[in-house]
Design a protein around this motif. Sequence first.
Motif, PDB file in Angstrom:
ATOM      1  N   ARG A  34     -14.660   1.578  43.781  1.00 47.31           N
ATOM      2  CA  ARG A  34     -13.713   0.466  43.647  1.00 47.31           C
ATOM      3  C   ARG A  34     -12.393   0.714  44.348  1.00 47.31           C
ATOM      4  NH1 ARG A  34     -13.304  -0.180  37.944  1.00 47.31           N
ATOM      5  NH2 ARG A  34     -11.792   1.511  38.193  1.00 47.31           N
ATOM      6  N   ASP A  35     -11.804   1.898  44.190  1.00 47.95           N
ATOM      7  CA  ASP A  35     -10.461   2.132  44.727  1.00 47.95           C
ATOM      8  C   ASP A  35     -10.444   2.934  46.031  1.00 47.95           C
ATOM      9  OD1 ASP A  35      -9.401   0.652  42.640  1.00 47.95           O
ATOM     10  OD2 ASP A  35      -9.330   2.398  41.320  1.00 47.95           O
ATOM     11  N   ILE A  36     -11.607   3.066  46.640  1.00 50.06           N
ATOM     12  CA  ILE A  36     -11.674   3.622  47.998  1.00 50.06           C
ATOM     13  C   ILE A  36     -11.250   2.505  48.952  1.00 50.06           C
ATOM     14  CG2 ILE A  36     -13.337   4.315  49.807  1.00 50.06           C
ATOM     15  CD1 ILE A  36     -14.821   5.936  47.764  1.00 50.06           C
ATOM     16  N   PRO A  37     -10.439   2.764  49.999  1.00 46.94           N
ATOM     17  CA  PRO A  37      -9.949   4.061  50.455  1.00 46.94           C
ATOM     18  C   PRO A  37      -8.585   4.465  49.904  1.00 46.94           C
ATOM     19  CG  PRO A  37      -9.675   2.397  52.167  1.00 46.94           C
ATOM     20  CD  PRO A  37     -10.190   1.691  50.964  1.00 46.94           C
ATOM     21  N   ARG A  38      -8.069   3.750  48.880  1.00 46.29           N
ATOM     22  CA  ARG A  38      -6.703   3.987  48.407  1.00 46.29           C
ATOM     23  C   ARG A  38      -6.600   5.256  47.558  1.00 46.29           C
ATOM     24  NH1 ARG A  38      -4.789   1.724  44.145  1.00 46.29           N
ATOM     25  NH2 ARG A  38      -6.599   0.352  44.021  1.00 46.29           N
ATOM     26  N   ASP A  39      -7.602   5.470  46.698  1.00 47.20           N
ATOM     27  CA  ASP A  39      -7.505   6.544  45.707  1.00 47.20           C
ATOM     28  C   ASP A  39      -8.116   7.852  46.219  1.00 47.20           C
ATOM     29  OD1 ASP A  39      -8.121   8.270  43.476  1.00 47.20           O
ATOM     30  OD2 ASP A  39      -7.736   6.561  42.153  1.00 47.20           O
ATOM     31  N   GLN A  40      -7.244   8.845  46.411  1.00 48.15           N
ATOM     32  CA  GLN A  40      -7.692  10.134  46.980  1.00 48.15           C
ATOM     33  C   GLN A  40      -8.669  10.857  46.060  1.00 48.15           C
ATOM     34  OE1 GLN A  40      -7.231  11.040  50.124  1.00 48.15           O
ATOM     35  NE2 GLN A  40      -6.187   9.072  50.312  1.00 48.15           N
ATOM     36  N   ILE A  98     -12.081   9.374  46.483  1.00 45.46           N
ATOM     37  CA  ILE A  98     -12.637   9.820  47.764  1.00 45.46           C
ATOM     38  C   ILE A  98     -13.179  11.238  47.623  1.00 45.46           C
ATOM     39  CG2 ILE A  98     -12.046  10.447  50.160  1.00 45.46           C
ATOM     40  CD1 ILE A  98     -10.150   8.031  50.179  1.00 45.46           C
ATOM     41  N   ALA A  99     -12.403  12.077  46.938  1.00 44.92           N
ATOM     42  CA  ALA A  99     -12.829  13.471  46.752  1.00 44.92           C
ATOM     43  C   ALA A  99     -14.116  13.546  45.927  1.00 44.92           C
ATOM     44  CB  ALA A  99     -11.712  14.271  46.076  1.00 44.92           C
ATOM     45  N   ILE A 100     -14.201  12.749  44.884  1.00 43.63           N
ATOM     46  CA  ILE A 100     -15.399  12.757  44.030  1.00 43.63           C
ATOM     47  C   ILE A 100     -16.612  12.278  44.828  1.00 43.63           C
ATOM     48  CG2 ILE A 100     -16.510  11.645  42.034  1.00 43.63           C
ATOM     49  CD1 ILE A 100     -13.600  11.578  40.779  1.00 43.63           C
ATOM     50  N   THR A 101     -16.421  11.200  45.569  1.00 40.59           N
ATOM     51  CA  THR A 101     -17.515  10.653  46.369  1.00 40.59           C
ATOM     52  C   THR A 101     -17.960  11.672  47.421  1.00 40.59           C
ATOM     53  OG1 THR A 101     -16.717   8.424  45.984  1.00 40.59           O
ATOM     54  CG2 THR A 101     -18.197   8.712  47.865  1.00 40.59           C
ATOM     55  N   ALA A 113     -24.133   4.002  47.646  1.00 47.04           N
ATOM     56  CA  ALA A 113     -22.870   3.634  46.990  1.00 47.04           C
ATOM     57  C   ALA A 113     -23.031   2.252  46.369  1.00 47.04           C
ATOM     58  CB  ALA A 113     -21.734   3.631  48.002  1.00 47.04           C
ATOM     59  N   GLU A 114     -22.721   2.148  45.086  1.00 50.90           N
ATOM     60  CA  GLU A 114     -22.802   0.871  44.378  1.00 50.90           C
ATOM     61  C   GLU A 114     -21.466   0.147  44.426  1.00 50.90           C
ATOM     62  OE1 GLU A 114     -23.995   2.365  40.259  1.00 50.90           O
ATOM     63  OE2 GLU A 114     -25.375   0.703  40.553  1.00 50.90           O
ATOM     64  N   GLY A 115     -21.497  -1.156  44.361  1.00 54.17           N
ATOM     65  CA  GLY A 115     -20.264  -1.929  44.181  1.00 54.17           C
ATOM     66  C   GLY A 115     -19.376  -1.984  45.402  1.00 54.17           C
ATOM     67  N   VAL A 116     -19.967  -1.957  46.592  1.00 58.15           N
ATOM     68  CA  VAL A 116     -19.176  -2.060  47.820  1.00 58.15           C
ATOM     69  C   VAL A 116     -18.754  -3.520  48.005  1.00 58.15           C
ATOM     70  CG1 VAL A 116     -19.179  -1.751  50.325  1.00 58.15           C
ATOM     71  CG2 VAL A 116     -20.382  -0.115  48.849  1.00 58.15           C
ATOM     72  N   GLU A 117     -17.443  -3.732  47.978  1.00 56.90           N
ATOM     73  CA  GLU A 117     -16.937  -5.109  48.022  1.00 56.90           C
ATOM     74  C   GLU A 117     -16.140  -5.426  49.275  1.00 56.90           C
ATOM     75  OE1 GLU A 117     -14.755  -5.911  44.426  1.00 56.90           O
ATOM     76  OE2 GLU A 117     -16.574  -5.893  43.184  1.00 56.90           O
ATOM     77  N   THR A 118     -15.663  -4.375  49.990  1.00 53.37           N
ATOM     78  CA  THR A 118     -14.810  -4.651  51.159  1.00 53.37           C
ATOM     79  C   THR A 118     -15.296  -3.899  52.402  1.00 53.37           C
ATOM     80  OG1 THR A 118     -13.292  -2.780  50.834  1.00 53.37           O
ATOM     81  CG2 THR A 118     -12.784  -4.809  49.627  1.00 53.37           C
ATOM     82  N   GLU A 119     -14.898  -4.423  53.546  1.00 55.00           N
ATOM     83  CA  GLU A 119     -15.215  -3.780  54.829  1.00 55.00           C
ATOM     84  C   GLU A 119     -14.600  -2.385  54.894  1.00 55.00           C
ATOM     85  OE1 GLU A 119     -17.272  -4.753  57.012  1.00 55.00           O
ATOM     86  OE2 GLU A 119     -17.435  -6.938  56.796  1.00 55.00           O
ATOM     87  N   GLU A 120     -13.391  -2.241  54.316  1.00 57.79           N
ATOM     88  CA  GLU A 120     -12.697  -0.944  54.337  1.00 57.79           C
ATOM     89  C   GLU A 120     -13.517   0.106  53.581  1.00 57.79           C
ATOM     90  OE1 GLU A 120     -11.146  -3.845  53.493  1.00 57.79           O
ATOM     91  OE2 GLU A 120     -10.191  -4.026  55.463  1.00 57.79           O
ATOM     92  N   LEU A 140     -16.750   0.060  53.071  1.00 57.08           N
ATOM     93  CA  LEU A 140     -17.974   0.346  53.816  1.00 57.08           C
ATOM     94  C   LEU A 140     -17.685   1.276  54.998  1.00 57.08           C
ATOM     95  CD1 LEU A 140     -20.998  -0.251  53.892  1.00 57.08           C
ATOM     96  CD2 LEU A 140     -20.515  -2.191  55.395  1.00 57.08           C
ATOM     97  N   ALA A 141     -16.569   1.017  55.697  1.00 59.68           N
ATOM     98  CA  ALA A 141     -16.205   1.844  56.853  1.00 59.68           C
ATOM     99  C   ALA A 141     -15.923   3.284  56.416  1.00 59.68           C
ATOM    100  CB  ALA A 141     -14.989   1.247  57.555  1.00 59.68           C
ATOM    101  N   MET A 142     -15.170   3.402  55.326  1.00 65.84           N
ATOM    102  CA  MET A 142     -14.831   4.734  54.818  1.00 65.84           C
ATOM    103  C   MET A 142     -16.090   5.489  54.385  1.00 65.84           C
ATOM    104  SD  MET A 142     -12.048   6.555  53.937  1.00 65.84           S
ATOM    105  CE  MET A 142     -12.148   8.267  53.499  1.00 65.84           C
ATOM    106  N   LEU A 143     -16.981   4.807  53.696  1.00 64.72           N
ATOM    107  CA  LEU A 143     -18.220   5.431  53.228  1.00 64.72           C
ATOM    108  C   LEU A 143     -19.064   5.895  54.417  1.00 64.72           C
ATOM    109  CD1 LEU A 143     -18.982   2.980  50.307  1.00 64.72           C
ATOM    110  CD2 LEU A 143     -18.725   5.461  50.060  1.00 64.72           C
ATOM    111  N   LYS A 144     -19.091   5.057  55.437  1.00 68.99           N
ATOM    112  CA  LYS A 144     -19.852   5.410  56.638  1.00 68.99           C
ATOM    113  C   LYS A 144     -19.286   6.669  57.273  1.00 68.99           C
ATOM    114  CE  LYS A 144     -21.574   3.398  60.919  1.00 68.99           C
ATOM    115  NZ  LYS A 144     -21.681   2.168  61.725  1.00 68.99           N
ATOM    116  N   GLU A 145     -17.952   6.692  57.373  1.00 68.83           N
ATOM    117  CA  GLU A 145     -17.252   7.844  57.941  1.00 68.83           C
ATOM    118  C   GLU A 145     -17.544   9.117  57.139  1.00 68.83           C
ATOM    119  OE1 GLU A 145     -12.570   8.780  58.348  1.00 68.83           O
ATOM    120  OE2 GLU A 145     -13.176   6.739  58.848  1.00 68.83           O
TER     121      GLU A 145
END
Length: 283
Positions: free
Chosen positions: A208-214, A217-220, A236-243, A245-250
């Motif tokens: 939910r709070d990716i990419p804002r919450d460090q 991000i660390a847990i993921t 990854a469950e609950g992907v709601e934004t392009e940001e 998805l991009a971060m997860l891909k990275e």
Amino acid sequence: AAKRRGRNTLLLFRQDMALAAQTKLRNIEELRRAIDEQQFHLEYQPLISVETGRVFGVEALVRWNHPTRGRVPPADFIPLAEETGLIVSIGDWVLRTACAQAVAWGEEGLRPLTVAVNVSARQFREKGLHASVAAALSKSGLSPERLELELTESAIMEDVPTALFTMNALRGLGVHLAIDDFGTGYSSLSALKHFPVRRLKIDRSFIRDIPRDQDDIAITAAILSMAQKLNLQVIAEGVETEEQLAMLKEMGCKEAQGFLIGRPASPQAVAERLQGEADSAAG
Ligand code: C2E
Ligand code: MG
Ligand code: MG
Ligand code: MG
């Protein structure tokens, strides 16, 4: 006066309890009727490969269309269904319906998909689960490797030796297993190594709070790295934004699910989407 107030409070409390008990009984009655009168249906949410955007599977999600209350979300009736054991017959219906649907899509000419079905803690504990899965497979003719059962961490960790036995028996049917809402329970990492699961589903709360919450991000990142070492797939469950998805891909997450990708939808809508993918691939 204090004493009287105390007595009144107690009386009110008792009335509250009686009312709550009545409401509960009525809810149980309604849930039972919902099974008999087939007020349930399933929606299917796409699971995609991040790299290609292609749908590789769907998760079946139960929907209750109550005659007067309208749509009742699973969160409002699954707990009661669990408590009363009614989840066993609901779950059996879900399994049969999802398997039959997967076969029906194939008959419409769609490419084979994985169909994921949620199994609650109570269902997982019941002896009848294995037979119920076997019956759903044989009645539908679905090949077992296309069915994936989503178990929760807490259901597994309740009693690890028994869970292992059940999981292995289910794997013996040829179906796959996933751990749902991963990260919210307390899977011991050492136990995870022994579980015959193929996929972890990172809980929505970490996404939910990716990419804002460090921290998230660390847990993921930790889940992804551990899963890679254990040879497990991760979605990854609950992907709601392009940001997100991009971060997860990275970060190297290969699979995603969420409202950005697709909301839970009717079998027809899923068929149209897959048909659309096939058309754009051909054209
Ligand atoms: P779950 O298995 O973790 O399913 C994912 C839930 O997240 C679904 O809620 C889905 O609609 C929702 N979701 C998916 N993507 C997003 C997103 O991007 N944002 C947000 N906010 N939500 C998203 P749903 O359908 O309300 O189901 C809730 C839970 O109820 C499920 O969580 C599962 O634990 C349970 N459930 C649903 N269907 C069944 C079933 O057939 N059997 C059993 N035993 N449990 C079920
Ligand atoms: Mg699930
Ligand atoms: Mg989940
Ligand atoms: Mg859940």
